[in-house]
Design an enzyme around this catalytic site. Structure first.
Site, PDB file in Angstrom:
ATOM      1  N   SER A 171       0.868  -1.178   0.000  1.00 58.35           N
ATOM      2  CA  SER A 171       0.000   0.000   0.000  1.00 58.35           C
ATOM      3  C   SER A 171       0.901   1.224   0.000  1.00 58.35           C
ATOM      4  CB  SER A 171      -0.861   0.005   1.267  1.00 58.35           C
ATOM      5  OG  SER A 171      -1.452   1.272   1.467  1.00 58.35           O
ATOM      6  N   TYR A 184      -2.948  -1.111  10.421  1.00 61.24           N
ATOM      7  CA  TYR A 184      -2.843  -1.300   8.966  1.00 61.24           C
ATOM      8  C   TYR A 184      -1.500  -0.765   8.447  1.00 61.24           C
ATOM      9  CZ  TYR A 184      -4.264  -1.116   4.018  1.00 61.24           C
ATOM     10  OH  TYR A 184      -4.345  -1.294   2.650  1.00 61.24           O
TER      11      TYR A 184
HETATM   12  P1  NAD Z   1     -11.362  -6.082  -0.646  1.00 61.40           P
HETATM   13  O1  NAD Z   1     -11.961  -5.984   0.705  1.00 61.40           O
HETATM   14  O2  NAD Z   1     -12.222  -5.925  -1.840  1.00 61.40           O
HETATM   15  O3  NAD Z   1     -10.555  -7.449  -0.811  1.00 61.40           O
HETATM   16  C1  NAD Z   1      -9.824  -8.048   0.237  1.00 61.40           C
HETATM   17  C2  NAD Z   1      -9.871  -9.536   0.043  1.00 61.40           C
HETATM   18  O4  NAD Z   1      -9.109 -10.184   1.071  1.00 61.40           O
HETATM   19  C3  NAD Z   1     -11.310 -10.084   0.146  1.00 61.40           C
HETATM   20  O5  NAD Z   1     -11.491 -11.057  -0.859  1.00 61.40           O
HETATM   21  C4  NAD Z   1     -11.313 -10.708   1.536  1.00 61.40           C
HETATM   22  O6  NAD Z   1     -12.267 -11.748   1.663  1.00 61.40           O
HETATM   23  C5  NAD Z   1      -9.889 -11.245   1.581  1.00 61.40           C
HETATM   24  N1  NAD Z   1      -9.489 -11.654   2.911  1.00 61.40           N
HETATM   25  C6  NAD Z   1      -9.621 -10.971   4.072  1.00 61.40           C
HETATM   26  N2  NAD Z   1      -9.170 -11.717   5.092  1.00 61.40           N
HETATM   27  C7  NAD Z   1      -8.746 -12.894   4.572  1.00 61.40           C
HETATM   28  C8  NAD Z   1      -8.177 -14.075   5.115  1.00 61.40           C
HETATM   29  N3  NAD Z   1      -7.969 -14.193   6.426  1.00 61.40           N
HETATM   30  N4  NAD Z   1      -7.855 -15.078   4.272  1.00 61.40           N
HETATM   31  C9  NAD Z   1      -8.078 -14.973   2.947  1.00 61.40           C
HETATM   32  N5  NAD Z   1      -8.616 -13.887   2.377  1.00 61.40           N
HETATM   33  C10 NAD Z   1      -8.941 -12.856   3.185  1.00 61.40           C
HETATM   34  O7  NAD Z   1     -10.212  -4.983  -0.656  1.00 61.40           O
HETATM   35  P2  NAD Z   1      -9.099  -4.639  -1.768  1.00 61.40           P
HETATM   36  O8  NAD Z   1      -9.046  -3.171  -1.844  1.00 61.40           O
HETATM   37  O9  NAD Z   1      -9.287  -5.413  -3.004  1.00 61.40           O
HETATM   38  O10 NAD Z   1      -7.782  -5.109  -0.986  1.00 61.40           O
HETATM   39  C11 NAD Z   1      -6.854  -6.035  -1.534  1.00 61.40           C
HETATM   40  C12 NAD Z   1      -5.460  -5.690  -1.034  1.00 61.40           C
HETATM   41  O11 NAD Z   1      -5.081  -4.409  -1.554  1.00 61.40           O
HETATM   42  C13 NAD Z   1      -5.342  -5.579   0.485  1.00 61.40           C
HETATM   43  O12 NAD Z   1      -4.106  -6.145   0.911  1.00 61.40           O
HETATM   44  C14 NAD Z   1      -5.334  -4.081   0.727  1.00 61.40           C
HETATM   45  O13 NAD Z   1      -4.664  -3.726   1.906  1.00 61.40           O
HETATM   46  C15 NAD Z   1      -4.592  -3.614  -0.512  1.00 61.40           C
HETATM   47  N6  NAD Z   1      -4.793  -2.187  -0.821  1.00 61.40           N
HETATM   48  C16 NAD Z   1      -6.003  -1.720  -1.247  1.00 61.40           C
HETATM   49  C17 NAD Z   1      -6.128  -0.360  -1.521  1.00 61.40           C
HETATM   50  C18 NAD Z   1      -7.415   0.252  -2.024  1.00 61.40           C
HETATM   51  O14 NAD Z   1      -7.485   1.477  -2.177  1.00 61.40           O
HETATM   52  N7  NAD Z   1      -8.450  -0.525  -2.310  1.00 61.40           N
HETATM   53  C19 NAD Z   1      -5.037   0.499  -1.371  1.00 61.40           C
HETATM   54  C20 NAD Z   1      -3.838  -0.027  -0.919  1.00 61.40           C
HETATM   55  C21 NAD Z   1      -3.711  -1.367  -0.652  1.00 61.40           C
END
Ligand code: NAD
Length: 286
Positions: A171, A184
């Site tokens: 991130s 986080y």
């Molecule tokens: P999201 O909530 O759509 O997806 C997260 C996924 O992780 C979901 O499928 C959830 O079920 C899964 N998950 C959670 N706990 C779990 C576990 N214990 N075992 C297996 N799967 C698990 O959110 P996203 O935005 O797609 O996030 C994906 C990644 O991207 C994360 O690591 C998040 O920190 C990172 N991220 C997202 C953003 C953003 O702006 N969306 C920015 C920076 C980083």
């Protein structure tokens, strides 16, 4: 499958995300947290590039099956496997099932992550531990299992010059502090050093380890940051490029990092953030 919001809502002039070259034909990938958001887009992107893809999920079986259908529509194999990435035995079992089904693995996208937000003084041990266990320990467990398979098997020259590729979903908060989200930000800062240490340790085995650092990407994790015009306008003050990122913006970079086009890239974070890490507050002076 979580229904993605319209890509044109508060966002225009997007690239054609379907124009992905077939850079990964014959490779086998596993994407964690692949039934939503960035993981879902990465899984479909890897499939579009020619890889067979395991769709890991922890809840949401129907959503995972829909991602598998989208993968198979690209003419490759998809397989949904349920596992909590923070649980050692479940991760080991998932990798055993994936390797049994596909023969081996070449690519890991360690993407699963979550937030449990709180001020420092209000943060419970449960909020702290849940985020560290899923975001950081989960990536460690998956990287360890993937590296074991890559090292056991070595290079498969017919598909890649590397023995394996690990892509950690970090991130912008691996470098930007985030008040009210110390769990986080700590997990993502931890991923930075984990990724670099693994890159150093695994490079002699021809295994590359890199991170993607997304900025603000339109997914369910941060709906309140983009769902209203007011929230979107406020978010844009942090994004010099003046558009929110789409999950496919991240998927494209995952495909590139997994491919031999990126063969000399090892131990770095590629920020995919429209310039969020460029200190936009200084754009008009300082
Ligand atoms: P999201 O909530 O759509 O997806 C997260 C996924 O992780 C979901 O499928 C959830 O079920 C899964 N998950 C959670 N706990 C779990 C576990 N214990 N075992 C297996 N799967 C698990 O959110 P996203 O935005 O797609 O996030 C994906 C990644 O991207 C994360 O690591 C998040 O920190 C990172 N991220 C997202 C953003 C953003 O702006 N969306 C920015 C920076 C980083």
């Amino acid at each position: 499958m979580t229904t993605p919001p319209s890509p044109t809502a508060f966002n225009t002039d997007l690239p054609d995300y379907t124009k992905l070259p077939k850079l990964l034909v014959g490779q086998k990938a596993l994407v964690t947290g692949a039934n939503s958001g960035i993981g879902q887009a990465a899984a479909i992107g890897l499939a579009r590039a020619g890889a067979d893809v395991v769709v890991n999920y922890v809840t949401g079986d129907a959503a995972a099956q829909k991602v598998v259908e989208a993968i198979e529509a690209e003419g490759v194999r998809g397989l949904a496997i349920e596992a909590d990435v923070s649980k050692e035995l479940e991760v080991e079992d998932m990798f055993a099932k994936a390797i049994d089904a596909f023969g081996t693995l070449d690519i890991l996208v360690a993407n699963a992550g979550l937030q449990r937000d709180s001020s420092l003084v209000g943060m419970t041990m449960s909020q702290w531990n849940t985020v560290i266990n899923v975001n950081l320990t989960g990536q460690f467990l998956c990287a360890r299992a993937a590296a074991k398979e890559f090292m056991r098997r070595g290079v498969r020259k017919e598909v890649s010059v590397a023995a394996g590729k690990i892509i950690c979903m970090s991130s912008v908060h691996e470098v930007i502090p985030w008040a009210g989200h110390v769990n986080y930000a700590s997990s993502k800062g931890g991923i930075f050093m984990m990724m670099k240490s693994l890159a150093q340790e695994l490079a002699p085995h021809r295994i590359r380890v890199n991170s993607i650092g997304p900025g603000a990407i339109r997914t369910p994790i941060n709906t309140n940051a983009w769902e209203t015009p007011e929230a979107y306008a406020s978010l844009m003050e942090l994004v010099p490029y003046r558009r929110i990122g789409e999950p496919e913006d991240i998927a494209n970079v995952a495909v590139f990092l997994a491919s031999d086009l990126a063969d000399y890239i090892n131990g770095v974070t590629i920020f995919v953030d429209g310039g969020m890490t460029c200190y936009p507050g200084f754009a008009t002076g300082g």
